[in-house]
Design an enzyme around this catalytic site. Structure first.
Site, PDB file in Angstrom:
ATOM      1  N   ASN A   9       0.936  -0.240   6.029  1.00  0.00           N
ATOM      2  CA  ASN A   9       1.277  -1.118   4.916  1.00  0.00           C
ATOM      3  C   ASN A   9       2.085  -2.162   5.594  1.00  0.00           C
ATOM      4  O   ASN A   9       2.742  -2.096   6.577  1.00  0.00           O
ATOM      5  CB  ASN A   9       2.303  -0.316   4.071  1.00  0.00           C
ATOM      6  CG  ASN A   9       2.670  -1.125   2.866  1.00  0.00           C
ATOM      7  OD1 ASN A   9       2.313  -2.113   2.484  1.00  0.00           O
ATOM      8  ND2 ASN A   9       3.949  -0.541   2.378  1.00  0.00           N
ATOM      9  N   GLY A  10       1.499  -3.459   4.891  1.00  0.00           N
ATOM     10  CA  GLY A  10       2.139  -4.593   5.729  1.00  0.00           C
ATOM     11  C   GLY A  10       1.114  -5.442   6.378  1.00  0.00           C
ATOM     12  O   GLY A  10       0.183  -5.458   5.993  1.00  0.00           O
ATOM     13  N   TRP A  68      -3.843  -1.849  -1.353  1.00  0.00           N
ATOM     14  CA  TRP A  68      -3.637  -3.186  -1.999  1.00  0.00           C
ATOM     15  C   TRP A  68      -4.104  -4.109  -0.833  1.00  0.00           C
ATOM     16  O   TRP A  68      -3.541  -4.476   0.037  1.00  0.00           O
ATOM     17  CB  TRP A  68      -2.309  -3.488  -2.554  1.00  0.00           C
ATOM     18  CG  TRP A  68      -2.262  -4.863  -3.428  1.00  0.00           C
ATOM     19  CD1 TRP A  68      -2.717  -4.816  -4.548  1.00  0.00           C
ATOM     20  CD2 TRP A  68      -2.034  -6.103  -2.881  1.00  0.00           C
ATOM     21  NE1 TRP A  68      -2.450  -6.159  -5.044  1.00  0.00           N
ATOM     22  CE2 TRP A  68      -1.996  -6.975  -4.110  1.00  0.00           C
ATOM     23  CE3 TRP A  68      -1.676  -6.718  -1.501  1.00  0.00           C
ATOM     24  CZ2 TRP A  68      -1.721  -8.246  -3.967  1.00  0.00           C
ATOM     25  CZ3 TRP A  68      -1.441  -7.865  -1.535  1.00  0.00           C
ATOM     26  CH2 TRP A  68      -1.615  -8.813  -2.709  1.00  0.00           C
ATOM     27  N   LYS A 121       3.063  -2.759  -7.812  1.00  0.00           N
ATOM     28  CA  LYS A 121       4.213  -2.434  -7.930  1.00  0.00           C
ATOM     29  C   LYS A 121       5.044  -2.963  -7.118  1.00  0.00           C
ATOM     30  O   LYS A 121       6.239  -3.870  -7.395  1.00  0.00           O
ATOM     31  CB  LYS A 121       4.343  -1.097  -8.397  1.00  0.00           C
ATOM     32  CG  LYS A 121       5.849  -0.817  -9.138  1.00  0.00           C
ATOM     33  CD  LYS A 121       5.978  -1.727 -10.460  1.00  0.00           C
ATOM     34  CE  LYS A 121       7.286  -1.241 -10.927  1.00  0.00           C
ATOM     35  NZ  LYS A 121       7.490  -1.987 -12.305  1.00  0.00           N
ATOM     36  N   CYS A 163       0.892  -1.231   0.097  1.00  0.00           N
ATOM     37  CA  CYS A 163      -0.051   0.009   0.194  1.00  0.00           C
ATOM     38  C   CYS A 163       1.006   1.167  -0.087  1.00  0.00           C
ATOM     39  O   CYS A 163       2.123   1.147   0.322  1.00  0.00           O
ATOM     40  CB  CYS A 163      -0.981  -0.008   1.177  1.00  0.00           C
ATOM     41  SG  CYS A 163      -1.880  -1.594   1.493  1.00  0.00           S
ATOM     42  N   GLU A 191      -0.200 -11.059 -16.655  1.00  0.00           N
ATOM     43  CA  GLU A 191      -0.081  -9.906 -15.713  1.00  0.00           C
ATOM     44  C   GLU A 191      -1.018  -8.781 -16.191  1.00  0.00           C
ATOM     45  O   GLU A 191      -1.932  -8.107 -15.603  1.00  0.00           O
ATOM     46  CB  GLU A 191       1.108  -9.053 -15.602  1.00  0.00           C
ATOM     47  CG  GLU A 191       2.196 -10.203 -14.728  1.00  0.00           C
ATOM     48  CD  GLU A 191       3.440  -9.221 -14.527  1.00  0.00           C
ATOM     49  OE1 GLU A 191       3.724  -8.944 -13.271  1.00  0.00           O
ATOM     50  OE2 GLU A 191       4.058  -8.772 -15.438  1.00  0.00           O
ATOM     51  N   ARG A 197       1.487   1.336  -5.891  1.00  0.00           N
ATOM     52  CA  ARG A 197       1.555   0.396  -4.869  1.00  0.00           C
ATOM     53  C   ARG A 197       0.089  -0.401  -4.470  1.00  0.00           C
ATOM     54  O   ARG A 197       0.004  -1.181  -3.739  1.00  0.00           O
ATOM     55  CB  ARG A 197       2.001   1.328  -3.701  1.00  0.00           C
ATOM     56  CG  ARG A 197       3.319   1.506  -3.828  1.00  0.00           C
ATOM     57  CD  ARG A 197       3.731   2.192  -2.421  1.00  0.00           C
ATOM     58  NE  ARG A 197       5.181   2.402  -2.284  1.00  0.00           N
ATOM     59  CZ  ARG A 197       6.091   1.765  -1.656  1.00  0.00           C
ATOM     60  NH1 ARG A 197       5.367   0.641  -0.985  1.00  0.00           N
ATOM     61  NH2 ARG A 197       7.493   1.921  -1.753  1.00  0.00           N
ATOM     62  N   LYS A 240       4.348 -11.572 -18.425  1.00  0.00           N
ATOM     63  CA  LYS A 240       3.995 -10.291 -18.775  1.00  0.00           C
ATOM     64  C   LYS A 240       2.472 -10.356 -19.383  1.00  0.00           C
ATOM     65  O   LYS A 240       1.542  -9.442 -19.157  1.00  0.00           O
ATOM     66  CB  LYS A 240       5.068  -9.819 -19.854  1.00  0.00           C
ATOM     67  CG  LYS A 240       6.222  -9.237 -19.506  1.00  0.00           C
ATOM     68  CD  LYS A 240       6.051  -7.836 -18.745  1.00  0.00           C
ATOM     69  CE  LYS A 240       7.105  -7.764 -17.983  1.00  0.00           C
ATOM     70  NZ  LYS A 240       7.267  -8.422 -16.637  1.00  0.00           N
ATOM     71  N   GLU A 254       9.113 -15.336 -18.940  1.00  0.00           N
ATOM     72  CA  GLU A 254       8.795 -13.862 -18.559  1.00  0.00           C
ATOM     73  C   GLU A 254       7.899 -13.321 -19.789  1.00  0.00           C
ATOM     74  O   GLU A 254       6.862 -12.625 -19.021  1.00  0.00           O
ATOM     75  CB  GLU A 254      10.370 -13.093 -18.745  1.00  0.00           C
ATOM     76  CG  GLU A 254      10.259 -11.638 -18.979  1.00  0.00           C
ATOM     77  CD  GLU A 254       9.618 -10.892 -17.585  1.00  0.00           C
ATOM     78  OE1 GLU A 254       9.397  -9.667 -17.911  1.00  0.00           O
ATOM     79  OE2 GLU A 254       9.470 -11.690 -16.729  1.00  0.00           O
ATOM     80  N   HIS A 279       6.862 -33.675 -22.751  1.00  0.00           N
ATOM     81  CA  HIS A 279       6.752 -34.477 -21.535  1.00  0.00           C
ATOM     82  C   HIS A 279       5.468 -33.877 -20.898  1.00  0.00           C
ATOM     83  O   HIS A 279       5.235 -33.903 -19.684  1.00  0.00           O
ATOM     84  CB  HIS A 279       7.774 -34.175 -20.775  1.00  0.00           C
ATOM     85  CG  HIS A 279       9.103 -34.687 -21.108  1.00  0.00           C
ATOM     86  ND1 HIS A 279       9.258 -36.270 -21.105  1.00  0.00           N
ATOM     87  CD2 HIS A 279      10.140 -34.145 -21.692  1.00  0.00           C
ATOM     88  CE1 HIS A 279      10.810 -36.188 -21.656  1.00  0.00           C
ATOM     89  NE2 HIS A 279      11.069 -35.129 -22.149  1.00  0.00           N
TER      90      HIS A 279
END
Length: 604
Positions: A98-99, A74, A599, A2, A483, A27, A480, A476, A499
């Site tokens: 935050n946390g 968040w 982020k 946050c 996301e 955030r 992306k 990656e 496999h």
């Protein structure tokens, strides 16, 4: 994750709080709120969703006052609702947080037994109620806040604002970053310097366990043993905190486009005239193993770097996801280096892993974008990636900058271990120096990629394939895409296709193959043939030689410039990023602020 801001100002603070929160919205954007003290009266406004909803609320229902705190959330405990939004208020105190408070359930049960009932689902409201309980028993605001802090387990950054106290904010940090800003007769608090940059360039970073009593006259800082602490004041470069789109529709588009310049700047900083100029202390002589630790995109940068450390330097390299590293208690040795990679330098899992390793290895090294961050400050050695502020949640320029710095570290390891002579090193540095120009060429594929993305946007599942160092690039690329477009995507090593994943192949599943024409190319072509034999649609991303050899029968192709194979992952990040960006645009999703993500991941 946050965003927190606090202001003890000389003017109305609501506009300042909202403006600062705009700079922290990366955030969290599930809800937002502010609280102020006006003529001794504590009041607040909260709204669900993005910050614009709070701004609209304040137009119709203003909140006066020259002292205040703000928050953009968040969600962790409890859904995104007004009741769960911060600031949380209990009697004479408002709190932003935050946390995660790990022992909030037992504290809540204790409070309920004392007839202090919680109306929200959050852990944060428990903090406010504890302060209220202490003040009801006669404690001063400072004493009540300190007594509450001693009872909290977990990670937090906290700001307290009190009814009747127009010249007081109490701030504390444990595991989550918090900074104090100094002004002329004004004081500020923020999750990071970015929030405070428009108001001040004079910053003091709280250390782990610190708490501070802040008035307009200044800040008294105490450590976790309540001893007066002297924390240095630093000057931040305001240009480095500038947040603007510079004419681009999205921050992500701007940050993708900045990569050639950012990489060129980084190369000039760390290498000159065919020689490396890394910070003093980067010497791999006598190092027998390196472990790379990170989360998310940064962990994929580590996966690529493993190939470099082992092939260029013959240095054994382990990779760990930070959230797993500490919990499995890996054996570490005094002849080993531990390298921690984080864009923000505040990633909670990575910071916890660093603290586990700190006394067990020869050297703790960090590769970060914020040289004043917690991870940087707690490392023996820091290599800044110098990517500049990155706002888009999906990392782009920070990722390629991490790759660049890790590549230079691997080259230095090769020199120190006698694997690379001066001429070979110069050749590798020339290859790296060519990348910014090649990236400009790759960025020119944007229009072509946008057309392909219109088709990809209709898919429900997409696979990415790669071999060697292109395997982590497949991971990656898939990350992306999922996301920001919300399409299910997976990355696989091409050799693993048969496999298991080949069972997913049909005409509805596009398969994106990252395959520069290198010594592994023929094997990748065989895997492509397996896909096409099952009516899979292959998008082949390769250079002209690769497309000429293997392009027949593919659904689509993207022609990349030829590149030194060992550093191809840095270049091939560009089409992977553009595919995700344009697919998200075609689907109409929020590119810069995708759902459920933030982020800076400062919770474990």
């Amino acid at each position: 994750m946050c965003g927190i801001v606090g202001v003890l100002g000389n003017n109305e603070v609501a506009p300042l709080l909202v403006e600062a929160l705009k700079r922290l919205e990366y955030r969290g954007y599930d809800s937002a709120g502010i609280a102020t003290v006006n003529n001794g009266r504590l009041d607040r406004r909260r709204a669900v969703g993005k910050l614009v909803n709070l701004s609209d609320l304040l137009v119709h229902d203003p909140l006066p006052g020259k002292s205040g705190i703000g928050h953009t959330r968040w969600a962790t405990h409890g859904a995104a609702t007004v009741v769960n939004a911060h600031p949380h208020k209990a009697g004479p105190v408002a709190v932003v947080h935050n946390g995660i408070i790990e022992n909030f359930r037992e504290l809540r049960e204790e409070l309920a037994a004392a007839v202090y009932a919680q109306e929200s689902q959050t852990d944060t409201e428990t903090v406010a109620l504890l302060v209220q309980q202490a003040m009801d028993a006669g404690a001063t605001p400072v004493a009540a806040a300190r007594a509450t802090l001693k009872r909290l387990h977990g990670a937090f950054a906290l700001c307290f604002l009190f009814d009747g106290e127009g010249d007081l904010i109490i701030a504390a940090r444990k595991g989550s970053p918090l900074a104090i800003g100094h002004g002329m007769g004004e004081m500020f608090v923020g999750s990071d310097a970015i929030a405070l940059a428009p108001m001040t360039d004079r910053i003091t970073y709280l250390e782990e366990g610190d708490w501070a009593v802040i008035t307009r006259a200044g800040a008294e800082i105490f450590d976790d043993h309540d001893r007066r602490a002297n924390r240095a004041e630093t000057r931040i470069q305001l240009d480095a905190t500038r947040i603007e789109k510079a004419g681009y529709k999205h921050f992500m588009a701007k940050e993708i486009a900045e990569q050639p310049v950012v990489l060129a700047d980084g190369l000039r900083h760390y290498s000159r005239n065919g020689a490396l100029h890394l910070p003093e202390g980067v010497d791999f002589t006598g190092v027998d193993r390196v472990v790379l630790v990170a989360c998310g995109t940064a962990s994929y940068a580590c996966h690529v770097a493993k190939y470099w450390f082992e092939s260029l330097a013959g240095l054994p390299c382990d990779i760990d996801i930070a959230s797993e590293f500490r919990s499995r208690e890996p054996p570490l040795s005094p002849a080993q280096w531990a390298v921690f990679v984080s864009q923000s330098g505040e990633t909670a899992d990575t910071l916890a892993a660093l603290r586990y390793a700190r006394e067990k290895v020869a050297k703790v090294v960090s590769v970060v974008n914020v040289s004043t961050s917690s991870i940087a400050r707690e490392s023996d050695l820091t290599l800044p990636i110098m990517a500049g502020v990155e706002v888009g949640v999906a990392s782009t320029k920070a990722f390629t900058s991490q790759l660049m710095v890790l590549a230079l570290m691997a080259l230095k390891a090769g020199v120190d271990r006698g694997r690379l002579d001066a001429a070979t090193l110069a050749g590798h540095l020339d290859a790296l120096s060519a990348l910014p120009g090649l990236m400009n060429h790759a960025l020119g594929l944007s229009t072509e990629i946008a057309k392909l993305a219109e088709d990809l946007a209709r898919a429900q599942d997409i696979l990415f394939l790669g071999r060697g160092p292109m395997y982590p690039m497949a991971l990656e690329g898939a990350l992306k895409l999922k996301e920001i477009s919300y399409i299910h995507a997976e990355g696989y090593a091409s050799g693993e296709l048969k496999h298991g994943p080949i069972a997913l192949i049909d005409a509805a599943v596009p398969v994106i193959v990252l395959a520069p024409r290198d010594h592994l190319f023929d094997k990748t072509v065989s895997n492509m043939q397996e896909v096409m034999a099952r009516h899979g649609r292959v998008l082949l991303i390769s250079d002209a030689a690769g497309l000429a050899e293997a392009g027949q029968g593919t659904w689509a192709q993207l022609a990349m410039p030829a590149v030194d194979a060992i550093f191809a992952p840095i270049l091939y990040a560009v089409p992977a990023q553009l595919l995700a960006y344009h697919t998200a645009i075609a689907k109409g999703t929020d590119v810069d602020q995708p759902r459920n993500l933030a982020k800076s991941v400062t919770v474990e």
